[in-house]
Design an enzyme around this catalytic site. Structure first.
Site, PDB file in Angstrom:
ATOM      1  N   ASP A 232     -11.223   1.028  -1.447  1.00 52.81           N
ATOM      2  CA  ASP A 232     -11.458  -0.388  -1.691  1.00 52.81           C
ATOM      3  C   ASP A 232     -11.361  -0.569  -3.206  1.00 52.81           C
ATOM      4  OD1 ASP A 232     -11.954  -3.066  -1.583  1.00 52.81           O
ATOM      5  OD2 ASP A 232     -13.694  -2.914  -0.265  1.00 52.81           O
TER       6      ASP A 232
HETATM    7  C1  BGC Z   1     -12.611  -6.224  -0.799  1.00 54.88           C
HETATM    8  C2  BGC Z   1     -11.407  -5.856   0.040  1.00 54.88           C
HETATM    9  C3  BGC Z   1     -10.166  -6.447  -0.576  1.00 54.88           C
HETATM   10  C4  BGC Z   1     -10.035  -5.961  -1.997  1.00 54.88           C
HETATM   11  C5  BGC Z   1      -8.836  -6.523  -2.717  1.00 54.88           C
HETATM   12  C6  BGC Z   1     -12.414  -5.878  -2.262  1.00 54.88           C
HETATM   13  O1  BGC Z   1     -13.450  -6.397  -3.031  1.00 54.88           O
HETATM   14  O2  BGC Z   1     -13.754  -5.568  -0.307  1.00 54.88           O
HETATM   15  O3  BGC Z   1     -11.567  -6.321   1.351  1.00 54.88           O
HETATM   16  O4  BGC Z   1      -9.049  -6.092   0.189  1.00 54.88           O
HETATM   17  O5  BGC Z   1     -11.190  -6.365  -2.725  1.00 54.88           O
HETATM   18  O6  BGC Z   1      -9.011  -7.867  -2.956  1.00 54.88           O
END
Ligand code: BGC
Length: 747
Positions: A232
């Protein structure tokens, strides 16, 4: 490119190039390798629309994105109980990703809705792993049918936003396997995502991005999955530990890319095997290969067709919670002969998607007010409340309500749009309560005092307390995406019939939720105290009343489910069961019913939920039409995760197979005898007398030995370790015999 080509591409890369491919180039792209056939790839959110950052407008702003179709969010899509529809939505997402040059769409999320307060519940499918996994799989299949990868997220146990980047989810093994991982397992088996995004949090004290058991043992060795794991955004704490554990790609770029050098240094120092780096780089090359078509951006798609698909999905995902009769007739669909007034700001200013990384800039936006006026002429409207900050003073709140009361007094039927303001639920934080805003509750009470014929339409991403909303008709429209307004009008007027079912229980009160006392944890730990009794499993085991049960949803016709048959064959892991049922549309309108199959173990030596969803099918039927649906259940439908044997285990005996239209509206329950596995537990020094008695190699001899023990003593020593009983001389089991037993049992 074949496997051999991947090998030759890999061999053309220097160690520095290989290490560099394992972290992002910037926020949304991976790196390319100069001179080698490894292109950069764009990865972007997801899941219910493409949010491609508009770099000219500033990278970080969540609202700075190129327009794309905003489909209904996962809460709405899940309520369709229609994986085939999700596959079509996924297909459209794939088309738009490709048009925008996106190789991987970051989604869907298959985390279980453990608690109604989780800020990201709108982005997750269900409290049940079968439904969640099947819906995720449908969306993945659709996205990937277009040559665009999906990224199943957030693996795993990311069930709250509070302290999400650090918190340790402390979960017991059965809950983990039977509920939390089961959702991902099913999505992987049914959708085969090309990538998986690991979560921020820890599992039982280890960051999941460094959790080898999760990322390698379970995901790859057990489930046989061969895709790429990415982090993530900004999750990585220890790059080397993460790589060792099975995390291939770190996203996004870190300023100066220091972790690439760490990898190079570790290999050069002999602290890391270069083969490990190669394995992850192979997965990058493989992903580039699978998504080759997605890099030819065309910027074109049929926007009108996708808007219509979004409208269809929003209509299918709305759940008709209640449609009671008033003066002898149900309020919905709206009677064209009766006048209608519309109340509630959400009719004019729709709440149609969640906040955070999934926020899409829609290509167009329909409102229920416009759509209803198109269908019913110039119906009166009063906003009733202000969204967001709220009215500047109590007086203006009172004025808004008074105006709405005047509208309600002037019409036969009131359609009232209530819900949560966008700021109430989002990625990044959880809710503290599940009440509707006070001014909306006041509005309802004031309008209900002058007109009993109220249809409430709800827009929000996670369940709300409905005790005060005593309207005879409630349509739960969730977050319907950019065409949600038109879809609501279709349902209210009867141009479409509701067919959604709840993918999560609506409790009477937040305090009833099984996780209530152990959410969101404290000092870095959240203890999943309810274990596997999540959602309806928790309400059912306590026989607790709920506002609306899991699986519930009405429509404008009636169905009957009968002739339920169950046939079981095989034993243990080879158990196979066929379930069939006849479903008939007994009303006067076309409609669709979701036939749901639940299984419960009647008597068990371990804790089992009362019943668990194991299969479902949505069937559309004309009035009077009837069809037979059948389901094949395998051993997993009857198993629990055996923490000692470390595998799925079927305990033989009687099971209940129930078929119905919700978890609490079961048309028939059939008892079936299932032949189980044999359970030979390894004996240890601390095995109890009872365990010795159950061991197949010792059972007979133990019964002889214990024949003369009086029943009261027997009941007492059954649960005492044999070693203690032997050393105290309570029964005629000598230390020598006990040693021999242990040896015999080991062989
Ligand atoms: C989120 C993800 C997301 C990523 C990119 C993170 O903060 O948890 O779900 O895909 O950011 O935006």
């Amino acid at each position: 490119m074949t496997d051999a080509d991947v090998t030759s591409t890999l061999s053309a890369l220097t160690l520095e190039q290989k290490a560099s491919l394992l972290s992002g180039f910037d926020f949304w792209t991976t790196k390319s390798a100069a001179g080698a056939d490894v292109p950069a790839m764009t990865l972007t959110d997801g899941p219910h629309g493409v949010r491609l950052a508009d770099m000219d407008a500033g990278e970080m702003g969540l609202a700075n994105a190129k327009p794309a179709t905003c489909f209904p969010t996962a809460v709405t899509l899940a309520s369709t109980w229609n994986p085939a529809l999700l596959e079509r939505v996924g297909g459209a997402l794939g088309v738009e990703s490709k048009a925008l040059g996106v190789s991987v769409l970051l989604g869907p999320g298959a985390n279980i809705k453990r608690d109604p307060r989780c800020g990201r519940n709108f982005e997750y499918f269900s409290e049940d792993p079968t439904l969640s996994g099947d819906m995720a799989a449908g969306l993945i299949r659709g996205i990937q049918s277009q040559g665009v990868g999906s990224s199943l997220k957030h693996y795993a146990v990311n069930n709250q936003e509070n302290d999400r980047m650090r918190v340790s989810a402390d979960v017991d093994e059965r809950a983990l396997r039977e509920v939390y991982l089961a959702s991902f397992e099913r999505a992987v088996a049914g959708g085969n995502p090309w990538t998986i995004m690991c979560a921020y949090n820890q599992l039982n004290g280890t960051y999941v991005h460094q959790h080898k058991w999760l990322l390698t043992t379970v995901l790859r060795d057990e489930w046989g999955w061969d895709g790429l794991v990415m982090s993530d955004w900004g999750a990585v704490r220890d790059r080397l530990a993460a790589l060792e554990a099975g995390l291939d790609l770190e996203m996004p770029a870190r300023i100066g890319h220091p972790t690439d050098q760490q990898i190079v240094d570790a290999v050069r120092a002999g602290d890391m095997d270069e083969a490990l780096v190669d394995t992850s780089v192979r997965r990058i090359i493989d992903l580039a290969l699978r998504t080759a078509d997605a890099r030819e951006a065309s910027a074109e798609w049929d926007q009108a067709a996708h808007h219509e698909l979004a409208r269809e999905a929003a209509a299918e995902g709305a759940v008709l919670l209640r449609n009671d009769e008033v003066d002898g007739e149900a309020l919905l669909p709206l009677d064209p002969a009766r006048s209608v007034g519309i109340v509630g700001e959400f009719a004019r200013t729709p709440r149609y998607q969640g906040a955070g990384s999934s926020q899409v800039v829609p290509t167009r936006l329909s409102t229920a007010l416009d759509a209803l006026r198109d269908a019913r002429g110039d119906v009166p409207f009063a906003p009733g409340f202000a969204i967001g900050e709220g009215p500047a003073s109590y007086a203006s709140a009172a004025d808004l309500i008074a105006e709405a009361v005047r509208v309600a007094q002037s019409v036969d039927t009131v359609v009232m749009f209530l819900g949560l303001p966008g700021a109430a639920e989002s990625e990044g934080f959880d809710r503290e309560h599940i009440l509707l805003p006070a001014d909306q509750r006041d509005l309802f009470a004031a309008v209900a005092a002058v007109n009993a014929r109220i249809v409430v339409v709800l827009s929000h991403g996670a369940v709300v307390d409905l005790r005060e909303i005593t309207a005879p008709a409630i349509l739960e429209a969730w977050l319907g995406g950019q065409a949600g307004g038109a879809a609501i009008a279709d349902l209210l007027t009867g141009a479409a019939a509701p067919s959604g079912k709840l993918a999560e229980t609506i409790p009477l009160r937040l305090e009833d939720a099984p996780s209530f006392g152990s959410f969101p944890g404290e000092y870095g730990h959240v203890r999943y105290a309810e274990g596997l009794l999540v959602g309806y499993r928790g309400y059912d085991v306590r026989d607790a009343d709920v506002a609306f049960p899991f699986g519930h949803g009405l429509t404008y016709t009636t169905f009957e489910i009968d002739d339920v048959r169950v046939a079981a064959s095989g034993e243990g892991v080879d158990v196979a069961t066929t379930v069939s049922a006849r479903v008939t549309n007994t009303g006067s309108r076309a409609g669709a019913e979701v036939v749901q199959v639940y299984v419960g173990d009647v008597e068990s030596t371990v804790l089992r939920p009362v019943r668990e969803l194991r299969a479902f099918a949505k069937v559309a039927l004309e009035p009077g039409e009837s069809t037979v649906v059948s389901f094949d259940l395998d051993d997993r439908a009857f198993s629990f995760w055996h923490p000692v044997l470390q595998r799925w285990y079927v305990e033989g005996g009687e099971f209940e197979v129930a078929v119905g239209s919700s978890s609490r509206d079961l048309a028939a329950t059939v008892l079936v005898d299932v032949v189980g596995d044999s359970e030979t537990l390894p004996l240890t020094e601390l095995s109890t007398i009872g365990e010795l008695r159950r061991h197949p190699a010792l059972a007979e001899e133990m019964e002889e030995l214990l024949a003369s023990v009086e029943p009261a003593l027997m009941a007492m020593i059954n649960d005492i370790p044999a070693e203690t009983v032997v050393s105290q001389g309570w029964i005629a089991l000598t230390p020598e015999k006990w040693a021999e037993f242990l040896e015999r049992a080991a062989n």
